[in-house]
Design an enzyme around this catalytic site. Structure first.
Site, PDB file in Angstrom:
ATOM      1  N   CYS A   1      52.133   3.462  20.002  1.00 49.52           N
ATOM      2  CA  CYS A   1      52.051   4.524  18.995  1.00 49.52           C
ATOM      3  C   CYS A   1      53.348   4.690  18.212  1.00 49.52           C
ATOM      4  O   CYS A   1      53.397   5.428  17.234  1.00 49.52           O
ATOM      5  CB  CYS A   1      51.651   5.834  19.648  1.00 49.52           C
ATOM      6  SG  CYS A   1      50.094   5.715  20.539  1.00 49.52           S
TER       7      CYS A   1
ATOM      8  N   HIS B   1      53.463  11.469  15.177  1.00 51.71           N
ATOM      9  CA  HIS B   1      52.293  10.707  15.624  1.00 51.71           C
ATOM     10  C   HIS B   1      51.176  11.690  15.959  1.00 51.71           C
ATOM     11  O   HIS B   1      51.388  12.692  16.631  1.00 51.71           O
ATOM     12  CB  HIS B   1      52.661   9.857  16.838  1.00 51.71           C
ATOM     13  CG  HIS B   1      51.474   9.288  17.548  1.00 51.71           C
ATOM     14  ND1 HIS B   1      50.455   8.639  16.881  1.00 51.71           N
ATOM     15  CD2 HIS B   1      51.138   9.276  18.864  1.00 51.71           C
ATOM     16  CE1 HIS B   1      49.539   8.261  17.761  1.00 51.71           C
ATOM     17  NE2 HIS B   1      49.932   8.628  18.960  1.00 51.71           N
TER      18      HIS B   1
ATOM     19  N   ASN C   1      43.306  10.025  17.498  1.00 56.70           N
ATOM     20  CA  ASN C   1      44.560   9.302  17.739  1.00 56.70           C
ATOM     21  C   ASN C   1      44.363   7.834  17.375  1.00 56.70           C
ATOM     22  O   ASN C   1      43.654   7.106  18.071  1.00 56.70           O
ATOM     23  CB  ASN C   1      44.950   9.449  19.218  1.00 56.70           C
ATOM     24  CG  ASN C   1      46.242   8.736  19.554  1.00 56.70           C
ATOM     25  OD1 ASN C   1      46.728   7.887  18.811  1.00 56.70           O
ATOM     26  ND2 ASN C   1      46.805   9.067  20.702  1.00 56.70           N
TER      27      ASN C   1
END
Lengths: 81, 310
Positions: free
Chosen positions: B113, B236, B266
Site C-alpha cells: 500500500c 492511503h 482499499n
C-alpha cells in the site's frame, strides 16, 4: 500507580474515543454492550492509554478483554511490569 | 530537497463492477452497518471479466497523459506499483507499454500500500535525467488474492488504478520518508503457499495509525513544513478510522483530508493515486499547496511525500 488512578486514565481515554458519559466508564461496564465500543474502538482506547503511560499492550492480549475492569487488570499488569 | 517537479496530469480507472455492502451481505455473514462502522466503506469497484491489472493501468495512464496534454510516445519512463500483477513474468509495465504502443524504460515496484508514494519518489528522482515525462502508476486487482468467503478481508479490498505524469515544473518534492519493519510481515500477508490475503486487523490498525503519524511528521520535517501547514492530506485509503485517528493526531483538519474509500474500498497501491486524481478533478489542489501523501501497509512498509503543488 494505583487502580483508581489507572481507572481515571482509562476513563479519559474512553471518553476521548467514544464521547460517552464519563460516569458510564466503571469497572463493571461492558465495552460492547454498555459503551457501544467495537473492537477497533477498544484498540484506540488502549492506544491512548499506551501513549499516556508509555507501555505496550499487544493486540492478542486485548482479545479477551470485555469489560473496563478486565482492561484495568491488564493495564495493572503492564504498569507493574 | 527541492527542484522542478510538476504533476502535469492525473488519471484513474474505475473497474466495471460496483459492489455494494448490500451485495456482500447477500453472500457473507455481514451487514452494511457492520462494514460502514468498522471501515467507512459503502461500495467498492471490482474488476469485470476481461479487466486486468495491465488494462486498468493502461486506462489510468492514458487518462493522465491526456490531462497532461502528452501523447504516449513522449513518455520517458514508467514506474508501475502493484502487488497484484497479472503474471509473475514479465512485469506488468511490459504489457502496459505494449498496450500504449511505447517502448520506454519501465519496471514494476512492489511496496504494497506504500507503492504509489514509493513510485512517486522514485519517479521524481528519475525525472531530472529522463528523456521525457515520467509516468507513475498505482494499480491493483486485489480480487485475485481475496478469499470471497473471508468477511474480514472480502469487504475491505478492491480494484482500481491511478496514474500521474511527472514533468519538470514549478512544484517540488520537498521531502519524503520511507521505511520497512519486516518483523511485522505476518500481520498482513498472502502466506507462503497460500492464495489469499490474511490480515490481523486490530494490530494492523494500531501499527498503521502510529506509522502514518510518524512517517508524515518525518516527511514534513524534512520538507521544513509543519503538519498544520499541510493544505491537502491524501492518506492511503485503508480504513476511515485509521485515517481519522492519524489525521487528528497530526492536527490536520478533516476538511483538508481526502477520503474516498466510501466509494472505492482499499485499493492498496492505487488508492492514493485515485484519491489524488479525484481531488484534482474536484478542484481541491491549487498551485503552491502543500500536499502530503502517506501510504502504509503490508511489510509493514510505509512511504510519505510532501509536495509543493504547481
Amino acid at each position: 500507580m494505583n487502580r483508581d488512578q489507572l481507572l481515571e486514565i482509562l476513563r479519559e481515554a474512553t471518553v476521548g474515543v467514544l464521547g460517552c458519559d464519563p460516569a458510564a466508564v466503571k469497572p463493571e461496564a461492558h465495552f460492547a454492550d454498555d459503551l457501544d465500543a467495537d473492537s477497533l474502538a477498544l484498540v484506540e482506547i488502549i492506544m491512548a492509554v499506551e501513549d499516556r503511560l508509555d507501555i505496550q499492550v499487544p493486540e492478542d492480549e486485548l482479545k479477551d478483554v470485555r469489560t473496563v475492569g478486565a482492561a484495568l487488570d491488564l493495564l495493572e499488569g503492564k504498569v507493574a511490569a | 530537497m527541492s527542484g522542478g517537479l510538476a504533476v502535469a496530469g492525473l488519471g484513474l480507472a474505475a473497474p466495471g463492477r460496483t459492489v455494494t455492502n448490500a451485495d456482500l451481505a447477500e453472500v457473507l455473514d455481514t451487514s452494511d452497518e457492520w462494514i460502514r462502522s468498522r471501515s467507512g466503506i459503502g461500495e467498492r469497484r471490482w474488476a469485470s471479466e476481461g479487466e486486468t491489472t495491465a488494462s486498468l493501468a493502461t486506462e489510468a495512464i492514458a487518462s493522465a497523459l491526456k490531462a497532461a496534454g502528452r501523447t504516449p510516445d513522449e513518455v520517458g519512463f514508467l514506474v508501475l506499483a502493484t502487488c497484484t500483477p497479472d503474471q509473475l513474468l514479465p512485469h506488468t509495465g511490459a504489457a502496459v507499454c505494449d498496450a500504449l504502443g511505447i517502448r520506454c524504460g519501465s519496471f514494476d515496484l512492489h511496496a504494497a500500500c506504500a507503492g504509489f508514494v514509493s513510485a512517486l519518489v522514485t519517479g521524481a528522482s528519475l525525472l531530472p535525467t529522463a528523456p521525457g515525462p515520467v509516468v507513475v502508476c498505482g494499480v491493483e486487482r486485489l480480487t485475485q488474492i481475496l478469499d470471497p468467503d473471508d468477511r474480514t478481508t472480502a469487504v475491505l479490498f478492491a480494484d482500481g488504478a491511478g496514474a500521474a505524469v511527472l514533468e519538470p515544473g514549478d512544484g517540488a518534492l520537498l521531502g519524503w520518508d520511507a521505511g520497512t519493519d519486516g518483523s511485522l510481515r505476518e500481520l498482513l500477508e498472502v502466506p507462503v503457499g497460500g492464495r489469499f490475503i490474511h490480515m490481523d486487523g486490530g494490530e494492523v490498525f494500531r501499527r498503521a495509525v502510529r506509522i502514518v503519524v510518524d512517517s508524515a511528521i518525518a516527511a514534513c520535517e524534512r520538507a521544513g513544513v509543519a503538519p498544520d501547514e499541510v493544505d491537502v492530506f491524501v492518506p492511503h485509503q485503508a480504513n476511515v478510522r485509521i485515517v481519522e485517528a492519524a489525521r487528528s493526531r497530526l492536527g490536520i483538519p478533516a476538511e483538508r483530508t481526502v477520503v474516498n474509500l466510501d466509494r472505492w474500498g482499499n485499493t492498496s497501491a492505487a488508492s492514493i493515486a485515485i484519491a489524488l486524481a479525484e481531488a484534482d478533478a474536484a478542484g481541491r489542489l491549487h498551485p503552491g499547496n502543500h500536499v502530503l501523501l502517506s501510504g502504509f501497509g503490508a511489510g509493514m512498509t510505509w512511504a510519505s511525500a510532501l509536495l509543493r503543488w504547481s
